[in-house]
Design a protein around this motif. Structure first.
Motif, PDB file in Angstrom:
ATOM      1  N   HIS A 196       0.832  -1.207   0.000  1.00 14.70           N
ATOM      2  CA  HIS A 196       0.000   0.000   0.000  1.00 14.70           C
ATOM      3  C   HIS A 196       0.869   1.260   0.000  1.00 14.70           C
ATOM      4  O   HIS A 196       0.634   2.186  -0.791  1.00 14.70           O
ATOM      5  CB  HIS A 196      -0.924  -0.010   1.213  1.00 14.70           C
ATOM      6  CG  HIS A 196      -1.795   1.213   1.311  1.00 14.70           C
ATOM      7  ND1 HIS A 196      -2.818   1.471   0.420  1.00 14.70           N
ATOM      8  CD2 HIS A 196      -1.767   2.261   2.181  1.00 14.70           C
ATOM      9  CE1 HIS A 196      -3.396   2.622   0.738  1.00 14.70           C
ATOM     10  NE2 HIS A 196      -2.780   3.111   1.806  1.00 14.70           N
ATOM     11  N   LEU A 197       1.876   1.298   0.878  1.00 12.86           N
ATOM     12  CA  LEU A 197       2.761   2.461   0.942  1.00 12.86           C
ATOM     13  C   LEU A 197       3.529   2.633  -0.357  1.00 12.86           C
ATOM     14  O   LEU A 197       3.695   3.750  -0.851  1.00 12.86           O
ATOM     15  CB  LEU A 197       3.734   2.317   2.116  1.00 12.86           C
ATOM     16  CG  LEU A 197       4.799   3.431   2.244  1.00 12.86           C
ATOM     17  CD1 LEU A 197       4.130   4.778   2.470  1.00 12.86           C
ATOM     18  CD2 LEU A 197       5.766   3.114   3.384  1.00 12.86           C
ATOM     19  N   ASN A 198       3.995   1.524  -0.937  1.00  9.85           N
ATOM     20  CA  ASN A 198       4.730   1.589  -2.199  1.00  9.85           C
ATOM     21  C   ASN A 198       3.866   2.148  -3.316  1.00  9.85           C
ATOM     22  O   ASN A 198       4.333   2.940  -4.144  1.00  9.85           O
ATOM     23  CB  ASN A 198       5.233   0.201  -2.589  1.00  9.85           C
ATOM     24  CG  ASN A 198       6.157  -0.387  -1.552  1.00  9.85           C
ATOM     25  OD1 ASN A 198       5.699  -0.926  -0.544  1.00  9.85           O
ATOM     26  ND2 ASN A 198       7.456  -0.294  -1.765  1.00  9.85           N
ATOM     27  N   GLY A 199       2.586   1.722  -3.338  1.00 11.79           N
ATOM     28  CA  GLY A 199       1.676   2.253  -4.341  1.00 11.79           C
ATOM     29  C   GLY A 199       1.465   3.746  -4.185  1.00 11.79           C
ATOM     30  O   GLY A 199       1.418   4.483  -5.176  1.00 11.79           O
ATOM     31  N   GLN A 200       1.367   4.210  -2.937  1.00 12.09           N
ATOM     32  CA  GLN A 200       1.213   5.645  -2.692  1.00 12.09           C
ATOM     33  C   GLN A 200       2.463   6.412  -3.114  1.00 12.09           C
ATOM     34  O   GLN A 200       2.373   7.488  -3.713  1.00 12.09           O
ATOM     35  CB  GLN A 200       0.909   5.886  -1.211  1.00 12.09           C
ATOM     36  CG  GLN A 200      -0.476   5.426  -0.778  1.00 12.09           C
ATOM     37  CD  GLN A 200      -0.754   5.737   0.686  1.00 12.09           C
ATOM     38  OE1 GLN A 200       0.144   5.661   1.533  1.00 12.09           O
ATOM     39  NE2 GLN A 200      -2.000   6.085   0.995  1.00 12.09           N
ATOM     40  N   LEU A 201       3.621   5.857  -2.772  1.00 12.11           N
ATOM     41  CA  LEU A 201       4.881   6.499  -3.168  1.00 12.11           C
ATOM     42  C   LEU A 201       5.014   6.558  -4.684  1.00 12.11           C
ATOM     43  O   LEU A 201       5.497   7.554  -5.239  1.00 12.11           O
ATOM     44  CB  LEU A 201       6.072   5.746  -2.568  1.00 12.11           C
ATOM     45  CG  LEU A 201       6.281   5.886  -1.060  1.00 12.11           C
ATOM     46  CD1 LEU A 201       7.387   4.955  -0.591  1.00 12.11           C
ATOM     47  CD2 LEU A 201       6.610   7.332  -0.693  1.00 12.11           C
ATOM     48  N   LEU A 265      -1.410   0.239 -12.431  1.00 12.09           N
ATOM     49  CA  LEU A 265      -1.072  -0.705 -11.362  1.00 12.09           C
ATOM     50  C   LEU A 265      -2.283  -1.497 -10.885  1.00 12.09           C
ATOM     51  O   LEU A 265      -2.157  -2.476 -10.173  1.00 12.09           O
ATOM     52  CB  LEU A 265      -0.458   0.051 -10.175  1.00 12.09           C
ATOM     53  CG  LEU A 265       0.983   0.513 -10.388  1.00 12.09           C
ATOM     54  CD1 LEU A 265       1.452   1.261  -9.165  1.00 12.09           C
ATOM     55  CD2 LEU A 265       1.900  -0.635 -10.705  1.00 12.09           C
ATOM     56  N   GLY A 266      -3.488  -1.056 -11.253  1.00  7.63           N
ATOM     57  CA  GLY A 266      -4.674  -1.817 -10.875  1.00  7.63           C
ATOM     58  C   GLY A 266      -4.734  -3.166 -11.553  1.00  7.63           C
ATOM     59  O   GLY A 266      -5.409  -4.077 -11.101  1.00  7.63           O
TER      60      GLY A 266
END
Length: 315
Positions: A196-201, A265-266
């Motif tokens: 989740h954090l990687n996707g936000q970054l 990325l989805g």
């Protein structure tokens, strides 16, 4: 240090890259094709650098940025293609964890500098066409150096952030990467911890590295277009647009493939489309840049001819 020593979280010590194809008969053909593409790209970009270096007419801010772009293209394709060629020869391509993370860092570093350098080139065209009287002052050597330094710094921070964020993920297996180089989306699919954090970054990085530069480029060329349309002579408009056409073509290829790669990325399942887009990003774009910038530029064409024939530029 083995990845497993980092807090005993990562158990995978190497990744297996599937590469472009698993067809044994097709691999030698692909090896020859991409080796030729690599040699052509490196040779073409070094030719552009040589032409800029030896031709006094090309000692201008626009070609200063073009020279840096050529260096970046050489770096980008060198980070991805030689390892890909090495993986086409053995039956299975095993890449150590550290090598995979290193490739990820350098690819995002060089590609990020590319993003912002294209923005600096758009700003250069804006000043040259819309502010010609103050162009030489605003784009003096110190300013050009500062712009390139800013591009490198921002990209370094972005690449380091993503690399550190990936390095703390858990990789418990499987370790098969369905790609021909190590990149963020394929590695995310293999992680057994939350991304989740990687996707936000990645979203924030794409905004700063892609969306904001694209907005600045669009604004610059909106002003350039308005200024060019005010030129009364058709020849003057044609000359002004010709200096921008090559840059716009490169921008469209680079950003088009980049956005398609990282804004989807989805889609959890990897496919051959990802590899095709990767080829456009890492091979086709650097290979076409020297051709695009020299095709409609008589100054570059003349300099290239003198470089290849070993002639000195006219006094």
């Amino acid at each position: 240090m083995e990845p497993g020593a980092w807090g005993n979280r990562t158990t995978v010590t190497e990744f297996i890259l599937l590469g472009l194809t698993e067809n044994v008969r097709l691999k030698p053909i692909l090896f020859v094709v991409f080796l030729f593409a690599y040699v052509l790209t490196v040779g073409g970009n070094f030719s552009i650098l040589a032409a800029i270096f030896v031709e006094p007419k090309l000692h201008t801010p626009m070609y200063y940025f073009l020279g840096n772009l050529s260096l970046l293209d050489i770096g980008c394709i060198t980070v991805t293609v030689p390892p890909m060629l090495a993986c086409l020869l053995p039956p299975q391509c095993r890449v150590p964890y550290a090598a995979c993370v290193s490739q990820l860092f350098f690819f995002h570093l060089l590609a990020g500098v590319d993003c912002h350098l294209l923005t600096a080139m758009a700003y250069d065209r804006y000043l040259a066409i819309c502010q010609p009287l103050t162009y030489s002052t605003r784009m003096r050597r110190e300013v050009r150096g500062a712009l390139v330094a800013i591009c490198c710094t921002v990209s370094f921070i972005n690449a380091l952030t993503h690399t550190v964020a990936v390095s703390v993920l858990d990789f418990c297996g499987p370790n098969v990467v369905n790609h021909f180089y190590c990149d963020l989306p394929p590695l995310f699919r293999l992680s057994c911890s939350s991304i989740h954090l990687n996707g936000q970054l990645l979203f924030v990085g794409a905004t700063f590295m892609g969306v904001f530069p694209m907005i600045l480029i669009s604004v610059s060329y909106a002003h350039v277009t308005a200024a060019v349309l005010r030129i009364r002579s058709a020849e003057g408009r044609k000359k002004a647009f010709s200096t921008c056409g090559s840059h716009l073509t490169v921008v469209c290829i680079f950003y088009g493939t980049g956005f398609f790669s990282y804004m989807r990325l989805g889609s959890v399942s990897a496919s051959d489309k990802d590899k095709g887009i990767g080829i456009l990003n890492t091979i086709l774009s650097p290979m076409l840049n020297p051709l695009i910038y020299s095709l409609r530029n008589p100054d570059v064409q003349g300099a290239l001819k003198r470089v290849l024939m070993g002639k000195r530029p006219p006094e």
